[in-house]
Write a protein that holds these residues in place. Structure first.
Motif, short mmCIF file in Angstrom:
data_model
loop_
_atom_site.label_atom_id
_atom_site.label_comp_id
_atom_site.label_asym_id
_atom_site.label_seq_id
_atom_site.Cartn_x
_atom_site.Cartn_y
_atom_site.Cartn_z
N ARG A 76 -6.54 -3.87 -2.03
CA ARG A 76 -5.32 -3.29 -1.44
C ARG A 76 -4.85 -4.12 -0.26
N ASN A 129 0.16 1.48 1.61
CA ASN A 129 1.13 1.57 0.52
C ASN A 129 2.50 1.06 0.95
N GLN A 133 4.37 -2.08 -0.70
CA GLN A 133 5.70 -1.94 -1.29
C GLN A 133 6.70 -2.85 -0.60
#
Length: 314
Positions: A76, A129, A133
């Motif tokens: 991630r 996140n 994005q």
């Protein structure tokens, strides 16, 4: 005779030591030159071995990388482009959770300490996140220029591997960095399908999947990659403008989704400010605690529903 023999032995050992010393210096210089050549090669391909920043918590980072959670966190973080190791991020998140726990417990009531700590974890995950994005959106905006560079390079007679390396040098981050990783994988023997497939996994998007599929099929079948990239460039430009218009139209709705939970937390602070100790008395009973949990759950559902309703896939 004995002194003469001893002198010859000493001289021989000295000469042998000098020869070994010269050979050692030569081997060290050759190894250092090879290392520098490898560093230059990786740097040219987009991989910078060291940023000059000293990594913190190396022991924790090594232990965390061996776990499944650490591996997922590492992937991630790689997708976000942040220069943070999993160990550093874990420690920073733990510090933020502890701070929010203490602040919620002191400013509101002891019952809100664990809730504030859980909110800290949710904010950390949401931050990753958001960064991911954001990087994907920036990469998508660079796809038309990337397709144009690849089309020009292949039209000039360059191989697709060379075209990818050229695009990595000309484009800015994040496209330059990601293509640098692809070029480095190709340089060590990885296939075009594997390298581009990992790129699509790191930054998933429809536009990138279309580009990767076009390049992979053209590389396998040897089709008209130039004309395909030209048509893809025009399509990506149109999709870029469409996405920009939709983002502008939905900006107010997105702000509303964030305003709903903020108003809920603000009402709690206002209630406690009007009458000191009101939240502590309210959460002192099971009924009050259940009411607070239900209220927070409803705010979370409202946030998710507004985000889902405002999501338009182009």
């Amino acid at each position: 005779m004995e002194l003469s023999t001893l002198a010859r032995v000493t001289t021989g050992i000295t000469l042998l030591t000098c020869v070994l010393a010269v050979a050692g210096v030569h081997s060290y210089a050759a190894g250092r030159a090879q290392r520098q050549a490898l560093v230059d090669r990786l740097t040219a391909a987009g991989h910078v071995p060291g940023t000059g920043r000293r990594r913190r918590f190396p022991g924790l980072d090594r232990r965390l990388r061996r776990t499944r959670l650490g591996k997922k966190l590492e992937l991630r973080l790689a997708a976000t482009g942040l220069d943070v190791t999993p160990g550093e991020f874990f420690v920073y998140m733990l510090a933020a959770v502890t701070g929010l726990w203490l602040i919620g417990q002191a400013a509101l009531a002891p019952f809100f300490g664990p809730l504030a700590g859980g909110l800290g974890i949710a904010v950390a995950v949401q931050f990753l996140n958001w960064q991911r994005q954001k990087r994907i959106e920036k990469f998508i905006n660079q796809l038309p220029e990337l397709a144009r560079i690849l089309a020009n390079a292949t039209q000039a007679g360059l191989a697709l591997r060379t075209a990818v390396s050229m695009a990595a040098e000309e484009l800015e981050a994040p496209a330059g960095e990601e293509l640098g990783k692809v070029a480095a994988q190709l340089a060590v023997g990885a296939s075009m399908d594997e390298a581009l497939g990992e790129l699509a996994d790191r930054l998933p998007s429809r536009e990138l999947v279309v580009l990767v599929t076009t390049l992979v099929l053209s590389n396998r079948a040897g089709g008209q990659v130039v004309s395909a990239l030209r048509n893809l460039t025009e399509t990506l430009d149109e999709r870029k403008e469409t996405r920009r218009e939709i983002r502008t139209q939905l900006s107010q709705v997105n702000m509303t989704s964030y305003a709903v939970p903020v108003l809920g937390v603000g009402s709690l602070l206002l209630m406690n400010g009007v009458k000191d100790g009101a939240l502590e008395r309210m959460t002192g009973s099971p009924a009050g605690q259940a009411a607070v949990l239900v209220a927070f759950a409803l705010y979370a559902v409202g946030f998710v529903l507004i985000r889902r309703l405002s999501r338009i896939d182009v």
